[in-house]
Design a protein around this motif. Structure first.
Motif, PDB file in Angstrom:
ATOM      1  N   LYS A   1       0.717  -1.278  -0.150  1.00 61.13           N
ATOM      2  CA  LYS A   1      -0.031   0.013   0.148  1.00 61.13           C
ATOM      3  C   LYS A   1       0.885   1.273  -0.012  1.00 61.13           C
ATOM      4  O   LYS A   1       1.909   1.108   0.354  1.00 61.13           O
ATOM      5  CB  LYS A   1      -0.681   0.069   1.215  1.00 61.13           C
ATOM      6  CG  LYS A   1      -2.103  -0.585   1.419  1.00 61.13           C
ATOM      7  CD  LYS A   1      -3.003  -0.080   2.215  1.00 61.13           C
ATOM      8  CE  LYS A   1      -3.015  -0.890   3.622  1.00 61.13           C
ATOM      9  NZ  LYS A   1      -4.141  -0.984   4.352  1.00 61.13           N
TER      10      LYS A   1
ATOM     11  N   ASP B   1       0.438   3.549  -5.362  1.00 67.75           N
ATOM     12  CA  ASP B   1       0.242   4.721  -5.857  1.00 67.75           C
ATOM     13  C   ASP B   1       0.563   4.752  -7.519  1.00 67.75           C
ATOM     14  O   ASP B   1       0.245   5.180  -8.331  1.00 67.75           O
ATOM     15  CB  ASP B   1       0.157   5.788  -5.009  1.00 67.75           C
ATOM     16  CG  ASP B   1      -0.719   5.785  -3.896  1.00 67.75           C
ATOM     17  OD1 ASP B   1      -1.727   5.079  -3.774  1.00 67.75           O
ATOM     18  OD2 ASP B   1      -0.621   6.801  -2.966  1.00 67.75           O
TER      19      ASP B   1
ATOM     20  N   GLU C   1     -10.589  -1.307  -7.132  1.00 65.99           N
ATOM     21  CA  GLU C   1     -10.859  -1.216  -5.840  1.00 65.99           C
ATOM     22  C   GLU C   1      -9.552  -0.587  -5.112  1.00 65.99           C
ATOM     23  O   GLU C   1      -8.686  -0.651  -5.417  1.00 65.99           O
ATOM     24  CB  GLU C   1     -11.297  -2.486  -5.196  1.00 65.99           C
ATOM     25  CG  GLU C   1     -12.752  -2.265  -4.377  1.00 65.99           C
ATOM     26  CD  GLU C   1     -13.025  -3.817  -3.823  1.00 65.99           C
ATOM     27  OE1 GLU C   1     -13.090  -3.917  -2.643  1.00 65.99           O
ATOM     28  OE2 GLU C   1     -13.301  -4.716  -4.853  1.00 65.99           O
ATOM     29  N   ASN C   2      -9.997   0.359  -4.209  1.00 65.86           N
ATOM     30  CA  ASN C   2      -9.021   1.263  -3.534  1.00 65.86           C
ATOM     31  C   ASN C   2      -8.440   0.627  -2.171  1.00 65.86           C
ATOM     32  O   ASN C   2      -9.368   0.437  -1.318  1.00 65.86           O
ATOM     33  CB  ASN C   2      -9.613   2.597  -3.095  1.00 65.86           C
ATOM     34  CG  ASN C   2      -8.323   3.397  -2.490  1.00 65.86           C
ATOM     35  OD1 ASN C   2      -7.659   3.067  -2.219  1.00 65.86           O
ATOM     36  ND2 ASN C   2      -8.495   4.805  -1.975  1.00 65.86           N
TER      37      ASN C   2
ATOM     38  N   GLU D   1      -6.675   1.519   0.146  1.00 65.65           N
ATOM     39  CA  GLU D   1      -6.717   2.525   1.309  1.00 65.65           C
ATOM     40  C   GLU D   1      -8.284   2.514   1.932  1.00 65.65           C
ATOM     41  O   GLU D   1      -8.206   2.713   3.216  1.00 65.65           O
ATOM     42  CB  GLU D   1      -6.545   4.064   1.105  1.00 65.65           C
ATOM     43  CG  GLU D   1      -5.176   4.234   0.543  1.00 65.65           C
ATOM     44  CD  GLU D   1      -3.950   3.787   1.324  1.00 65.65           C
ATOM     45  OE1 GLU D   1      -4.169   3.554   2.443  1.00 65.65           O
ATOM     46  OE2 GLU D   1      -2.736   3.510   0.975  1.00 65.65           O
ATOM     47  N   THR D   2      -9.254   2.205   1.211  1.00 66.94           N
ATOM     48  CA  THR D   2     -10.617   2.279   1.876  1.00 66.94           C
ATOM     49  C   THR D   2     -11.172   0.773   2.081  1.00 66.94           C
ATOM     50  O   THR D   2     -12.032   0.481   2.841  1.00 66.94           O
ATOM     51  CB  THR D   2     -11.662   3.159   0.897  1.00 66.94           C
ATOM     52  OG1 THR D   2     -11.260   2.782  -0.352  1.00 66.94           O
ATOM     53  CG2 THR D   2     -11.124   4.637   1.203  1.00 66.94           C
ATOM     54  N   SER D   3     -10.848   0.013   1.101  1.00 68.29           N
ATOM     55  CA  SER D   3     -11.214  -1.337   1.090  1.00 68.29           C
ATOM     56  C   SER D   3     -10.424  -2.259   2.008  1.00 68.29           C
ATOM     57  O   SER D   3      -9.328  -1.958   2.084  1.00 68.29           O
ATOM     58  CB  SER D   3     -10.998  -1.888  -0.151  1.00 68.29           C
ATOM     59  OG  SER D   3     -11.126  -3.480  -0.159  1.00 68.29           O
ATOM     60  N   ARG D   4     -11.034  -3.302   2.864  1.00 69.81           N
ATOM     61  CA  ARG D   4     -10.118  -4.062   3.759  1.00 69.81           C
ATOM     62  C   ARG D   4      -9.742  -5.425   3.028  1.00 69.81           C
ATOM     63  O   ARG D   4      -8.991  -6.009   3.707  1.00 69.81           O
ATOM     64  CB  ARG D   4     -10.910  -4.380   4.957  1.00 69.81           C
ATOM     65  CG  ARG D   4     -11.057  -3.218   6.015  1.00 69.81           C
ATOM     66  CD  ARG D   4     -12.436  -3.413   6.964  1.00 69.81           C
ATOM     67  NE  ARG D   4     -12.558  -2.443   7.668  1.00 69.81           N
ATOM     68  CZ  ARG D   4     -12.219  -1.927   9.065  1.00 69.81           C
ATOM     69  NH1 ARG D   4     -11.895  -2.868   9.487  1.00 69.81           N
ATOM     70  NH2 ARG D   4     -12.711  -0.878   9.573  1.00 69.81           N
TER      71      ARG D   4
END
Ligand code: ATP
Ligand code: MG
Length: 225
Positions: free
Chosen positions: A16, A21, A36-37, A39-42
């Motif tokens: 991550k 990025d 999917e991102n 940083e927000t997805s687990r």
């Protein structure tokens, strides 16, 4: 009837943050979008819009391990991480290209006011806190300086402030974290960027799917530098 597909999708290991990025534009150049991102997805397994490519999110220092054992077909790892990994596991990883992403430098830093030049001379002894034990050991051995290495896993900047070490060996990019903690960079050990790493068996067995992505990454990183 077509044979059942038992192949697992091609798997790319990323960490991550910076590496993730800065890999997105490379993936895009290969015609791949991550849906999917992290940083927000687990989720630790991220799908892409390409059904035969998935991304796994692992600790930066674990990327070479996943690729070496073939749990990921390929991955992206900093030279800092690769150098330490290779000390324990020589061979086994194909490292075809320097992607020139996640650039920073590995350096020695001390508390403001610490007289580094006086402390470092042939035969002197220094306490060094670092995550990069191999790089630190070799750097000081080449100068004939004895070091007591203290292995840390993070927040290295703290060590000189609370008397755990005289100096740290750590990654620096803007220098903002050092300044915020009243540390100064006194020596650069080497420049760091991230490399593509590929599992050797996957390169042979899955080259029809892997090679075009490797080529696209190479072209994209060339055109970005
Ligand atoms: P974690 O944050 O999970 O403890 P980490 O600190 O090792 O792991 P990251 O901070 O995500 O991992 O850094 C991953 C990689 O990004 C590093 O191995 C390095 O190659 C690269 N990198 C580039 N610039 C920097 C920087 N200023 N600080 C740390 N890493 C950097
Ligand atoms: Mg970190």
């Amino acid at each position: 009837m077509s044979p059942a597909r038992i192949d697992k999708p091609l798997t790319l290991a990323l960490s991550k943050g910076r590496i993730f990025d800065e890999t997105l534009p490379l993936l895009e150049a290969a015609g791949i979008r991550v849906t999917e991102n992290p940083e927000t997805s687990r989720k630790l397994i991220l799908p892409t819009d390409s059904p035969d490519l998935q991304i796994i999110i692992v600790r930066a220092s674990d990327v070479p391990t996943y690729v070496q054992y073939g749990a990921a077909d390929f991955g992206i790892a900093g030279k800092d991480v690769l150098y330490e990994h290779m000390a324990q596991h020589p061979g086994g990883l194909y490292q075809p290209i320097d992607l020139n992403i996640a650039r920073c430098r590995l350096c020695v830093a001390v508390r403001e006011g610490f007289d580094y030049d006086a402390a470092v001379h042939q035969g002197s002894r220094l306490r060094i806190a670092t995550k990069y034990v191999r790089a630190a050991r070799e750097h000081f051995a080449a100068k004939g300086v004895h070091v007591d290495l203290i292995k840390l896993y993070g927040s290295m900047e703290l060590a000189p402030l609370v008397g755990l070490a005289d100096a740290i060996v750590d990654l620096v990019s803007s220098g903002g974290t050092l300044r915020a903690n009243h540390l100064v960079e006194v020596e650069e050990i080497r420049e760091i960027s991230s490399r593509l790493i590929v599992n050797q068996a996957a390169l042979k067995m899955r080259s029809a799917r892997l090679q075009p992505i490797i080529d696209a990454f190479g072209r994209a990183s060339d055109s970005m530098t």
